[in-house]
Write a protein that holds these residues in place. Structure first.
Motif, mmCIF file in Angstrom:
data_model
loop_
_atom_site.group_PDB
_atom_site.id
_atom_site.type_symbol
_atom_site.label_atom_id
_atom_site.label_comp_id
_atom_site.label_asym_id
_atom_site.label_seq_id
_atom_site.Cartn_x
_atom_site.Cartn_y
_atom_site.Cartn_z
ATOM 1 N N PHE A 172 -121.080 15.953 14.730
ATOM 2 C CA PHE A 172 -120.236 16.270 14.437
ATOM 3 C C PHE A 172 -119.194 15.579 14.576
ATOM 4 N N HIS A 173 -117.629 15.923 14.623
ATOM 5 C CA HIS A 173 -116.836 14.431 14.415
ATOM 6 C C HIS A 173 -116.504 14.436 15.689
ATOM 7 N N PRO A 174 -116.487 12.886 15.533
ATOM 8 C CA PRO A 174 -115.797 12.574 17.526
ATOM 9 C C PRO A 174 -114.157 13.288 17.253
ATOM 10 N N ARG A 175 -113.722 13.827 18.577
ATOM 11 C CA ARG A 175 -112.893 14.438 18.454
ATOM 12 C C ARG A 175 -111.421 12.841 18.306
ATOM 13 N N ASP A 176 -111.696 11.745 18.961
ATOM 14 C CA ASP A 176 -110.903 10.610 18.932
ATOM 15 C C ASP A 176 -110.833 10.078 17.746
ATOM 16 N N ALA A 177 -112.505 10.495 17.231
ATOM 17 C CA ALA A 177 -112.289 8.814 15.531
ATOM 18 C C ALA A 177 -111.180 9.441 14.806
#
Ligand SMILES: Cc1ncc(C[n+]2csc(CCOP(=O)(O)OP(=O)(O)O)c2C)c(N)n1
Ligand SMILES: [Mg+2]
Length: 365
Positions: A333-338
């Motif tokens: 999953f795409h990390p929120r803070d990335a």
């Protein structure tokens, strides 16, 4: 508006072997090279699968190489593509390097998904290709959504999605077609009519050839010989030009044949021999080879060059590392803070784009 109702039942239209208006000899050889690359990679990968080096199953597009290569050749760098499970040619045309494809198939760290998936669900965002959503044909909706964004932003760009004959029985197909028609979107739908959806033949899939349905949604449907890379290119080029002029979507039915089983495990005993033999004589690579050979191109040398390229790609992939199992939950999953990841432009090799600044060059990813 639809131009054919019988092609799906009777085979492709008469091939056009006259000199194409929009293709240089380099384009014609490029189409052949991309198809050869696709076939050679898939044949080599099937071999690796049988040796236990490709995990999962293995799906290929043997016999329908023109369906992915022709349309991809017609798309600009800033356009966006949604290839499906038999569309390796599109990834190659957009600039993904063969060794990365081989790495992907063998679950290596250097693969496009870094070992998270196998030979089907991937797309390199740096080539403007969206990773395939498994539920069919959700990619039609993804392409429609991207085209909606292009329209809202008044951008001169087009989206394209491939999908199979089996997909035409799903609700998503109708939702995408309807919204594209209502909104007059710059989207191209390429229906890969390869005679079967797994073991289901066409006559059990639909009562009306789905290319006819385009008219019901208010746009053009056209049936093309899917084993003719140049015809597929030309139909897509024209559809794209029309879309950019505000002419809305096009449904292109590519009439072809799946010459291998659904996947490596399938012996396709349900395919009548006569049908198979009929299509074997229409091989898209043989056809394109004959065309360029007639123009003086040494096709045997080209084939040898591609074989060598694929062999080197295979060795490089085999030497690559497997991903570290401790990282298995990362990159799923795409990390929120990335940092935000945006699709980038891909390679657009068609000579018609060479003078445009948006061509994206010929880099290999
Ligand atoms: C909604 C949905 N149902 C079933 C599947 C499993 N599945 C993957 S490919 C495939 C066959 C699809 O046939 P078609 O659309 O004709 O494409 P082809 O494989 O012939 O290229 C099936 C049933 C799926 N991915 N999504
Ligand atoms: Mg099919």
């Amino acid at each position: 508006m639809a131009t054919s109702s019988t092609a799906a039942q009777t085979g492709p239209n008469t091939p056009s072997d006259s000199l194409p208006e929009h293709l240089t000899l380099a384009d014609r050889v490029g189409l052949l090279r991309a198809m050869l690359l696709m076939r050679t990679i898939e044949e080599r990968a099937m071999n690796l699968y049988r040796q236990g080096k490709v995990p999962g199953s293995f799906y290929d597009g043997f016999g329908q190489e023109a369906v992915s290569v022709g349309p991809a050749w017609a798309m600009a760098a800033a356009d966006r593509l949604c290839p499906l499970h038999r569309d390796l040619g599109a990834h190659l045309v957009r600039g993904v390097a063969p060794w990365r494809i081989m790495s992907q198939y063998m679950g290596r760290e250097a693969g496009i998904t870094h070992g998270r998936d196998g030979n089907v669900h991937f797309g390199d965002y740096r080539t403007g290709c969206v990773g395939m959503v498994s539920m069919l044909p959700d990619m039609m909706l993804v392409a429609t959504g991207m085209a909606m964004a292009f329209k809202l932003r008044s951008e001169q760009r087009c989206a394209l999605s491939w999908f199979g004959d089996g997909s035409t029985s799903r609700g998503d197909f109708h939702e995408a077609m309807n919204w594209a028609g209502v909104q007059h979107l710059p989207v191209i739908f390429v229906l890969e009519n390869n005679q079967f959806a797994y073991s289901t033949p066409l006559h059990q899939q639909f009562a009306v050839n789905p290319v006819e349905r385009a008219e019901g949604y208010g746009f053009l449907g056209t049936s093309v010989d899917g084993n003719d890379a140049e015809a597929m290119f030309e139909a897509t080029r024209a559809a794209r030009a029309r879309a950019l002029e505000g002419g809305g979507p096009t449904l292109i039915e590519a009439v072809t044949m799946r010459m291998h089983g659904h996947a490596a495990h399938d012996d396709m005993k349900y395919v009548p021999k006569a049908l198979f033999d009929e299509w074997r004589a229409k091989d898209p690579i043989d056809r394109q080879s004959a065309r360029v050979a007639a123009q003086g191109v040494d096709v045997d040398a080209l084939k040898a060059e591609v074989r060598e390229q694929v062999e080197q790609a295979t060795q490089k992939a085999l030497e690559g590392e497997m991903p570290d199992p401790a990282t298995a939950t990362e990159r799923v999953f795409h990390p929120r803070d990335a940092e935000e990841i945006l699709l980038e432009d891909g390679t657009a090799p068609w000579s018609g784009f060479q003078s445009e600044t948006s061509s994206g060059g010929h880099r290999s990813r």
